[in-house]
Design a protein around this motif. Structure first.
Motif, short mmCIF file in Angstrom:
data_model
loop_
_atom_site.label_atom_id
_atom_site.label_comp_id
_atom_site.label_asym_id
_atom_site.label_seq_id
_atom_site.Cartn_x
_atom_site.Cartn_y
_atom_site.Cartn_z
N LYS A 279 0.84 -1.21 0.00
CA LYS A 279 0.00 0.00 0.00
C LYS A 279 0.87 1.25 0.00
O LYS A 279 0.56 2.24 -0.67
CB LYS A 279 -0.91 0.00 1.23
CG LYS A 279 -2.01 -1.04 1.16
CD LYS A 279 -2.86 -0.97 2.42
CE LYS A 279 -3.59 -2.27 2.63
NZ LYS A 279 -4.20 -2.38 3.95
N SER A 280 1.94 1.19 0.77
CA SER A 280 2.85 2.33 0.82
C SER A 280 3.50 2.57 -0.55
O SER A 280 3.62 3.71 -1.01
CB SER A 280 3.92 2.06 1.88
OG SER A 280 4.96 2.99 1.77
N LYS A 283 1.00 4.20 -2.86
CA LYS A 283 0.82 5.63 -2.59
C LYS A 283 2.01 6.42 -3.13
O LYS A 283 1.85 7.52 -3.67
CB LYS A 283 0.66 5.86 -1.08
CG LYS A 283 0.30 7.30 -0.76
CD LYS A 283 0.09 7.52 0.72
CE LYS A 283 -0.19 8.99 1.02
NZ LYS A 283 -0.18 9.27 2.47
N ARG A 317 -8.73 1.29 0.67
CA ARG A 317 -7.64 2.07 1.28
C ARG A 317 -6.65 2.55 0.22
O ARG A 317 -6.19 3.69 0.25
CB ARG A 317 -6.92 1.21 2.34
CG ARG A 317 -5.77 1.90 3.04
CD ARG A 317 -6.22 3.15 3.79
NE ARG A 317 -7.23 2.84 4.78
CZ ARG A 317 -7.96 3.77 5.43
NH1 ARG A 317 -7.75 5.06 5.19
NH2 ARG A 317 -8.88 3.42 6.31
N ASN A 321 -5.87 6.37 -0.61
CA ASN A 321 -4.49 6.89 -0.57
C ASN A 321 -4.15 7.70 -1.81
O ASN A 321 -3.28 8.59 -1.76
CB ASN A 321 -3.50 5.74 -0.40
CG ASN A 321 -3.44 5.24 1.02
OD1 ASN A 321 -3.92 5.90 1.95
ND2 ASN A 321 -2.85 4.06 1.21
#
Ligand SMILES: [Zn+2]
Length: 343
Positions: A279-280, A283, A317, A321
């Protein structure tokens, strides 16, 4: 007015103060520096399906409940006009979608059940991406909380995509003489085959697709730039391939607008993807692209595209983001403003 003794220092202090004030105001009155485009009837009415068509509503609700956005940040689109669709799609295909007369093989290729609600949703999605493009030209950035239906060709749909909303929006902005050139940066894990084919002979649109090579679709008509990735690529390698390619494309092509197809499916736990982004990392992908556009004063309009994580909360999510990434990229760039009428 007297010139400041140290203009650079004054500018930095002013920027820092503005940033602080914006953060304080946002804590009290949540408001994004751009608009989100959403309609309650974005749901594709798929029922139990690997495509979580409730994700549009869930994303909208999460953005509001976590105060990432306020209700004043949301703009509701109208349906695209049929003539908007007909700048991209054949009258035969538009007629079949309007009248529900798709053949069995066309529905099989589309891979989602046809319903009047599906048709309504994709007309609204196209209207939403047009509106996002118009708002991006005015505000520097805008996001449609659906769309990115990049597998749709001119004369048929594929892979959950009935119409190509990004192509429709580009053609509408060109028709209205608001832009001449557009770039499509497609980061969905699947190749943007429909978009590549639609613009294959069009020098006014540059298509860039970064995707897993050994994945759907089997046939990949060439984009202007295809970044074919091996299986299991992780964050660092992905970003090292994508961002310099976007940077060079922006500098060489110098588009009037960037349409971002921000797929959530390069995520490591995606059911239909074979890359290993976190996820990071996703983003960072979004923010990196937005920063490259921001520093060149190129407006950005985003769409969602795919996302099939085992837990739908992960997909939501990742999409949320994207909005935060835009907010961060914009807050770290000079404010931009343009004025064009919207409809
Ligand atoms: Zn996809």
């Amino acid at each position: 007015m007297l010139a400041p003794a140290c203009p650079g220092l004054t500018f930095e202090v002013t920027c820092a103060a503005t940033h602080c004030i914006r953060k304080m105001l946002f804590a009290i009155f949540p408001m994004l520096p751009f608009k989100l485009v959403y309609h309650p009837r974005y749901d594709l009415n798929l029922g139990p399906h690997v495509f979580p068509s409730q994700k549009f509503r869930l994303l909208y609700e999460l953005l509001l409940s976590e105060k990432i956005a306020g209700s004043d940040d949301i703009v509701q689109p109208g349906r695209a006009w049929d003539e908007d669709l007909l700048r991209v799609h054949t009258s035969d295909w538009v007629g079949k979608l309007k009248n529900g007369t798709l053949t069995a093989s066309e529905i099989m290729k589309l891979e989602v059940p046809y319903s009047p609600e599906l048709a309504e949703a994709v007309w609204l999605a196209a209207g939403g991406t047009i509106l996002a493009g118009q708002l991006a030209l005015r505000d520097g950035f805008a996001s449609n909380l659906t769309g990115g239906f990049h597998h749709a060709y001119a004369d048929h749909g594929e892979g959950f995509c009935a119409i190509n909303d990004v192509a429709i929006a580009i053609r509408r902005l060109q028709h209205d003489k608001l832009i001449k050139k557009a770039i499509v940066v497609d980061t969905d894990v699947h190749h943007g085959n429909g978009t590549a084919h639609i613009f294959r002979n069009d020098d006014s649109v540059f298509t860039l697709s970064i995707h897993q090579q050994h994945n759907y679709p089997a046939e990949k008509p060439p984009s202007n730039l295809d970044l074919h990735l091996d299986d299991d690529v992780e964050d660092a390698e992905y970003l090292a391939i994508l961002l310099p390619a976007v940077e060079k494309s922006l500098d060489d092509f110098r588009p009037d607008i960037l349409f971002y197809v921000g797929g959530a499916d390069p995520f490591c736990e995606d059911q239909l993807g074979g890359l290993r982004l976190t996820k990071s990392g996703l983003k960072s992908r979004d923010k990196g692209v937005f920063q490259l556009a921001c520093t060149r004063n190129i407006p950005v309009a985003t769409t969602l595209a795919g996302g099939y994580a085992r837990h739908v909360e992960d997909t939501i999510r990742i999409h949320a983001n994207t909005i935060l990434a835009a907010q961060e990229a914009i807050s770290q760039s000079p404010t931009r403003s343009r004025s064009v009428p919207t409809s």
